[in-house]
Write a protein that holds these residues in place. Structure first.
Motif: not given
Length: 160
Positions: A142-160
């Motif tokens: 079961k998938l819970e609702p989607w809260p928005t949060a900043d749980i970034g990490g090594r898989m987040v590319v912010r600049d290119w």
């Protein structure tokens, strides 16, 4: 007549709906990258994100985004999440990459479906939804609702 190219938010909404179908159907959600270029959206599915691939993610993905002159991207994958305060030894180890959440005991982490949407020059929008498995295992997820949060990490590319 061609339909107008979906906005990033329209595609995020579509992905969320399809993700629920996949997870609640008892399936694993494959890691997927959607790239928004000048001519529309392109997508790729990763069969398996190995530790080696994750280690070079911050180099490989920006190169792909530059190559396609991307305006933005969406990445969705199953992942592990743990709560750890940054002023604790564990929090510091996780924050600086000395330890990964996947290495923690099962009781100290939880399975999530994680989505990040980034538009060039804008802060990332990250959402996650917990995946609850019944005692029978993956037969019922079961998938819970989607809260928005900043749980970034090594898989987040912010600049290119």
């Amino acid at each position: 007549m061609l339909k107008q190219m979906p906005t990033q938010q329209e595609l995020v909404t579509f992905i969320e709906e399809k993700a629920r179908t996949i997870i609640e159907g008892g399936e694993e959600h494959a890691p997927m990258l959607f790239v928004q270029g000048a001519d529309g959206w392109a997508a790729t599915v990763f069969a398996n994100l190995t530790d080696e691939m994750k280690a070079v993610w911050q180099e490989v993905i920006p190169a792909i985004l530059r190559r396609f002159q991307a305006r933005g991207y969406i990445f969705i994958t199953e992942a592990w999440m743990a709560e750890a305060k940054t002023d604790t030894a564990l929090g510091r180890e996780l924050a600086n990459g000395q330890k990964h959440v996947s290495e923690l005991p099962l009781d100290d982490r939880r399975e999530i479906l994680w989505l990040v949407a980034v538009e060039m020059g804008q802060p990332p929008r990250m959402m996650w939804a917990g995946i609850d498995n019944t005692p029978a295992g993956r037969l019922m997820r079961k998938l819970e609702p989607w809260p928005t949060a900043d749980i970034g990490g090594r898989m987040v590319v912010r600049d290119w």
